[in-house]
Design a protein around this motif. Structure first.
Motif, PDB file in Angstrom:
ATOM      1  N   LYS A 179       3.426   6.082  -7.382  1.00 17.67           N
ATOM      2  CA  LYS A 179       3.724   5.501  -5.860  1.00 17.67           C
ATOM      3  C   LYS A 179       3.310   6.299  -4.825  1.00 17.67           C
ATOM      4  O   LYS A 179       2.931   5.790  -3.840  1.00 17.67           O
ATOM      5  CB  LYS A 179       5.409   5.763  -5.908  1.00 17.67           C
ATOM      6  N   GLY A 180       2.851   7.557  -5.302  1.00 11.71           N
ATOM      7  CA  GLY A 180       1.865   8.143  -4.326  1.00 11.71           C
ATOM      8  C   GLY A 180       0.496   7.711  -4.041  1.00 11.71           C
ATOM      9  O   GLY A 180       0.070   7.252  -3.176  1.00 11.71           O
ATOM     10  N   LEU A 181      -0.100   7.221  -5.251  1.00 18.05           N
ATOM     11  CA  LEU A 181      -1.348   6.482  -5.036  1.00 18.05           C
ATOM     12  C   LEU A 181      -1.237   5.364  -4.086  1.00 18.05           C
ATOM     13  O   LEU A 181      -2.123   4.871  -3.488  1.00 18.05           O
ATOM     14  CB  LEU A 181      -1.961   5.950  -6.105  1.00 18.05           C
ATOM     15  N   GLU A 182       0.155   4.419  -4.396  1.00 17.35           N
ATOM     16  CA  GLU A 182       0.120   3.317  -3.756  1.00 17.35           C
ATOM     17  C   GLU A 182       0.184   3.421  -2.229  1.00 17.35           C
ATOM     18  O   GLU A 182      -0.228   2.931  -1.381  1.00 17.35           O
ATOM     19  CB  GLU A 182       1.554   2.593  -4.093  1.00 17.35           C
ATOM     20  N   THR A 183       0.983   4.578  -2.007  1.00 21.64           N
ATOM     21  CA  THR A 183       1.348   4.998  -0.441  1.00 21.64           C
ATOM     22  C   THR A 183      -0.206   5.450   0.090  1.00 21.64           C
ATOM     23  O   THR A 183      -0.438   4.750   1.243  1.00 21.64           O
ATOM     24  CB  THR A 183       2.027   6.125  -0.274  1.00 21.64           C
ATOM     25  N   TYR A 184      -0.742   5.931  -0.717  1.00 20.37           N
ATOM     26  CA  TYR A 184      -2.673   6.408  -0.084  1.00 20.37           C
ATOM     27  C   TYR A 184      -3.338   5.021   0.164  1.00 20.37           C
ATOM     28  O   TYR A 184      -4.027   5.143   1.246  1.00 20.37           O
ATOM     29  CB  TYR A 184      -3.183   7.341  -1.243  1.00 20.37           C
ATOM     30  N   PHE A 185      -3.280   4.258  -0.957  1.00 21.07           N
ATOM     31  CA  PHE A 185      -3.970   2.933  -0.666  1.00 21.07           C
ATOM     32  C   PHE A 185      -3.573   2.170   0.462  1.00 21.07           C
ATOM     33  O   PHE A 185      -4.216   1.338   1.295  1.00 21.07           O
ATOM     34  CB  PHE A 185      -4.007   2.149  -2.099  1.00 21.07           C
ATOM     35  N   THR A 186      -2.054   2.107   0.426  1.00 20.79           N
ATOM     36  CA  THR A 186      -1.508   1.176   1.568  1.00 20.79           C
ATOM     37  C   THR A 186      -2.105   1.880   3.028  1.00 20.79           C
ATOM     38  O   THR A 186      -2.599   1.139   3.931  1.00 20.79           O
ATOM     39  CB  THR A 186      -0.080   1.236   1.495  1.00 20.79           C
ATOM     40  N   PHE A 228      -5.686  -2.106  -6.682  1.00 14.76           N
ATOM     41  CA  PHE A 228      -6.386  -0.852  -6.985  1.00 14.76           C
ATOM     42  C   PHE A 228      -5.522  -0.145  -8.159  1.00 14.76           C
ATOM     43  O   PHE A 228      -6.182   0.947  -8.573  1.00 14.76           O
ATOM     44  CB  PHE A 228      -6.469   0.085  -5.715  1.00 14.76           C
ATOM     45  N   LEU A 229      -4.394  -0.429  -8.316  1.00 20.99           N
ATOM     46  CA  LEU A 229      -3.404   0.270  -9.334  1.00 20.99           C
ATOM     47  C   LEU A 229      -3.039  -0.387 -10.564  1.00 20.99           C
ATOM     48  O   LEU A 229      -3.406  -1.578 -10.576  1.00 20.99           O
ATOM     49  CB  LEU A 229      -2.227   0.794  -8.734  1.00 20.99           C
ATOM     50  N   TRP A 230      -1.924   0.022 -11.226  1.00 24.67           N
ATOM     51  CA  TRP A 230      -1.333  -0.473 -12.464  1.00 24.67           C
ATOM     52  C   TRP A 230      -0.023  -0.324 -12.123  1.00 24.67           C
ATOM     53  O   TRP A 230       0.648   0.173 -11.427  1.00 24.67           O
ATOM     54  CB  TRP A 230      -2.055   0.292 -13.702  1.00 24.67           C
ATOM     55  N   PRO A 231       0.649  -1.585 -12.886  1.00 32.67           N
ATOM     56  CA  PRO A 231       2.104  -1.568 -12.858  1.00 32.67           C
ATOM     57  C   PRO A 231       2.492  -0.408 -13.700  1.00 32.67           C
ATOM     58  O   PRO A 231       2.649  -0.353 -14.645  1.00 32.67           O
ATOM     59  CB  PRO A 231       2.531  -3.091 -13.567  1.00 32.67           C
ATOM     60  N   ALA A 232       3.438   0.271 -12.801  1.00 35.47           N
ATOM     61  CA  ALA A 232       4.361   1.512 -13.281  1.00 35.47           C
ATOM     62  C   ALA A 232       5.411   1.968 -12.309  1.00 35.47           C
ATOM     63  O   ALA A 232       5.354   1.625 -11.218  1.00 35.47           O
ATOM     64  CB  ALA A 232       3.385   2.473 -13.714  1.00 35.47           C
ATOM     65  N   ARG A 233       6.192   2.672 -12.774  1.00 41.96           N
ATOM     66  CA  ARG A 233       7.283   3.222 -12.127  1.00 41.96           C
ATOM     67  C   ARG A 233       7.404   4.883 -12.403  1.00 41.96           C
ATOM     68  O   ARG A 233       8.070   5.232 -13.007  1.00 41.96           O
ATOM     69  CB  ARG A 233       8.741   2.638 -12.345  1.00 41.96           C
ATOM     70  N   ASN A 234       6.562   5.479 -11.353  1.00 43.49           N
ATOM     71  CA  ASN A 234       6.453   6.924 -11.471  1.00 43.49           C
ATOM     72  C   ASN A 234       6.237   7.421  -9.936  1.00 43.49           C
ATOM     73  O   ASN A 234       5.366   6.460  -9.443  1.00 43.49           O
ATOM     74  CB  ASN A 234       5.796   7.437 -12.602  1.00 43.49           C
TER      75      ASN A 234
END
Length: 223
Positions: free
Chosen positions: A125-132, A115-121
């Motif tokens: 990270k917040g979107l990653e937590t949400y989709f997880t 669902f997301l793109w590679p990045a370090r911010n």
């Protein structure tokens, strides 16, 4: 004017929220045929062929399933998306000036890959937590592992277990041996730099370690 702008913003946020749930529900059953990273790789390297062939988890060797669990996320079948023990360990080691892998779970990596793109911010990270959270709530563990094994990069332009098995060992994913599965799992930290076959001394050491972890771990169930 301010109230109107706020209403528009709220509608946009609500729309994005509903769309995200819709996409997670769609991918609960529909194969993920491409990911944002595949698109990025295509534009970064137009001459590099993207290799990807979706297969059901039944056609992926249990050796490879176990290899990625033992190397990437040994608590995968137990946690609910986040391994807080691994996160705490990573934080403690970072404070001491050392870095460790393993804080990011298979569920988190799946959310990021699909669902997301590679990045370090912090926003990403917040979107990653949400989709997880969403995939852990709406998908089974088996589905999460199936999507992960079909979407993760396993070589330069090589995505998913079937493409990796064909690329590295010229065989189908269901026929991978424990050592071949461990070799593929060993390159996951940096699949564009490492080679599963022939393996460097470093990858050979990692492969041997993963095989030992597979033996210690024993049988596993995703139910």
């Amino acid at each position: 004017m301010i109230k109107r702008i706020l209403r528009i913003l709220l509608k946009i946020i609500a729309g994005l929220f509903l769309f995200s749930i819709f996409m997670v529900l769609v991918y609960k059953w529909v194969p993920v045929l491409f990911t944002p990273l595949m698109v990025i790789r295509y534009f970064e390297n137009p001459d590099e062929e993207i290799q990807h062939d979706w297969v059901p988890i039944e056609d992926i060797s249990r050796h490879l399933q176990l290899a990625v669990i033992t190397s990437e996320d040994q608590n995968f079948v137990k946690h609910h998306g986040f391994d807080f023990e691994a996160i705490q360990k990573a934080m403690e080691n970072n404070k001491k000036g050392r870095r460790v892998r393993g804080a990011s779970t298979i569920s988190q990596q799946t959310a990021k890959n699909v669902f997301l793109w590679p990045a370090r911010n912090w926003f990403r990270k917040g979107l990653e937590t949400y989709f997880t959270f969403l995939i852990e709530m709406l998908w089974s563990k088996e589905r999460i592992l199936e999507v992960y094994l079909n979407s993760v990069e396993m070589g330069k332009g090589v995505f998913g277990a079937e493409a990796a098995a064909q690329y590295w060992f010229h065989k189908s994913a269901e026929k991978l041996t424990p050592y071949e599965a461990a070799a593929i799992a060993a390159v996951l930290p940096n699949p564009r730099r490492y080679r599963a076959n022939p393996a460097s001394n470093y990858i050979q050491q990692r492969k041997n370690w993963i095989v030992r972890q597979m033996q210690y771990y024993g049988k596993f169930s995703l139910e």
